[in-house]
Scaffold this motif. Structure first.
Motif, mmCIF file in Angstrom:
data_model
loop_
_atom_site.group_PDB
_atom_site.id
_atom_site.type_symbol
_atom_site.label_atom_id
_atom_site.label_comp_id
_atom_site.label_asym_id
_atom_site.label_seq_id
_atom_site.Cartn_x
_atom_site.Cartn_y
_atom_site.Cartn_z
ATOM 1 N N ALA A 118 15.352 6.752 -59.482
ATOM 2 C CA ALA A 118 16.636 6.235 -59.953
ATOM 3 C C ALA A 118 17.537 7.412 -60.304
ATOM 4 C CB ALA A 118 16.433 5.343 -61.170
ATOM 5 N N ILE A 141 13.426 8.823 -63.261
ATOM 6 C CA ILE A 141 14.887 8.869 -63.342
ATOM 7 C C ILE A 141 15.320 10.320 -63.246
ATOM 8 C CG2 ILE A 141 16.912 8.377 -64.758
ATOM 9 C CD1 ILE A 141 15.213 6.210 -66.161
ATOM 10 N N GLN A 175 16.733 1.894 -62.288
ATOM 11 C CA GLN A 175 15.367 1.661 -61.836
ATOM 12 C C GLN A 175 15.215 0.313 -61.138
ATOM 13 O OE1 GLN A 175 13.786 2.493 -65.778
ATOM 14 N NE2 GLN A 175 12.360 3.994 -64.897
ATOM 15 N N LEU A 195 8.733 -0.725 -63.136
ATOM 16 C CA LEU A 195 9.943 0.064 -63.398
ATOM 17 C C LEU A 195 9.618 1.413 -64.019
ATOM 18 C CD1 LEU A 195 12.487 -2.580 -64.741
ATOM 19 C CD2 LEU A 195 12.328 -1.617 -62.452
#
Length: 256
Positions: free
Chosen positions: A232, A29, A221, A24
């Motif tokens: 993400a 992001i 994520q 992750l």
């Protein structure tokens, strides 16, 4: 309730493994800044903030989700057979609630399963509760407003049989657990309900956490990892308070 005749009930739920949690952090992001919306204002969704109703400390009495999550929940709701409603149980979750849930389950396991070592307890807990994290590069999924816990009810508000309760610490809580024909006699109707929920939600663009039939993601994520997305669009967030509103209006963005 008799099994509804719908294509959503025909497609089995795939038996996926748990995601590689360590991956992750490698997913960037790129925050889109969609606001959080309350699901209780929608006549097309039923809202039952489960943790608040259960008296979990600091749980909020509303289910907040990002705007596109809200829109996609509406799409999923519209895909359901007549006589079924989509029920939102949880959305954005404060960090302090995430910490409480994780610590509580870890502590209970120490007493219920003394045979498990610390690593095994952690692994089991992670199937039901993500470790609390405010790390901007790897926040807890529910902290993003992109995770949502859902179930089904009939038109009058009676929750449908899903095989296990929401948050039940059981191997049968895995999304595909009831696909085994050995469960036909006891869980045949619940399997149909899970398939309807799964196919309605994934058809609306959500991904499912394999260990929780109720947990779905969009934009965070976990969603990006399941779909192979390069990034993400939702990181950690929180509902806007009046102080933040006034700070923004007064040009005090650097103040907390």
């Amino acid at each position: 309730m008799t099994n509804p005749k719908t294509p959503l009930a025909e497609a089995p739920i795939p038996d996926h493994p748990l995601p590689d949690w360590s991956a992750l952090r490698d997913i960037p992001i790129v925050e889109r800044n969609d606001p959080l919306l309350p699901t209780s204002l929608s006549p097309g969704l039923a809202t039952y903030p489960a943790y608040y109703k259960m008296g979990v400390p600091h749980a909020v009495d509303e289910c907040f989700v990002r705007r596109e999550v809200f829109d996609r929940l509406m799409l999923a709701s519209q895909r359901l057979p007549a006589g079924m409603r989509l029920v939102v149980l949880d959305g954005w979750r404060p960090f302090i609630v995430q910490q409480y849930l994780f610590d509580t389950l870890i502590n209970l396991l120490q007493h219920a399963r003394p045979d498990l070592d610390a690593d095994a307890r952690y692994a089991f807990t992670r199937t039901l509760v993500s470790p609390p994290s405010t790390d901007p590069e790897a926040p807890s999924p529910h902290l993003t407003g992109g995770s949502v816990d859902v179930t089904l009810s009939d038109a009058d508000g009676r929750l449908l049989d899903m095989g296990t309760l929401f948050d039940e610490a059981s191997p049968l809580s895995w999304s595909a657990a009831l696909e085994d024909p050995v469960h036909d006699d006891r869980y045949g109707e619940a399997r149909v309900h899970r398939r309807i929920l799964y196919n309605a939600m994934t058809g609306a663009g959500f991904t499912n956490l394999p260990s929780e039939w109720w947990h779905y993601d969009f934009g965070n994520q976990l969603w990006a990892l399941h779909r192979g997305e390069p990034r993400a669009i939702y990181g950690a967030t929180r509902p806007p308070g009046v102080e933040r509103l006034w700070q923004h209006q007064l040009g005090l963005k650097g103040h907390s």
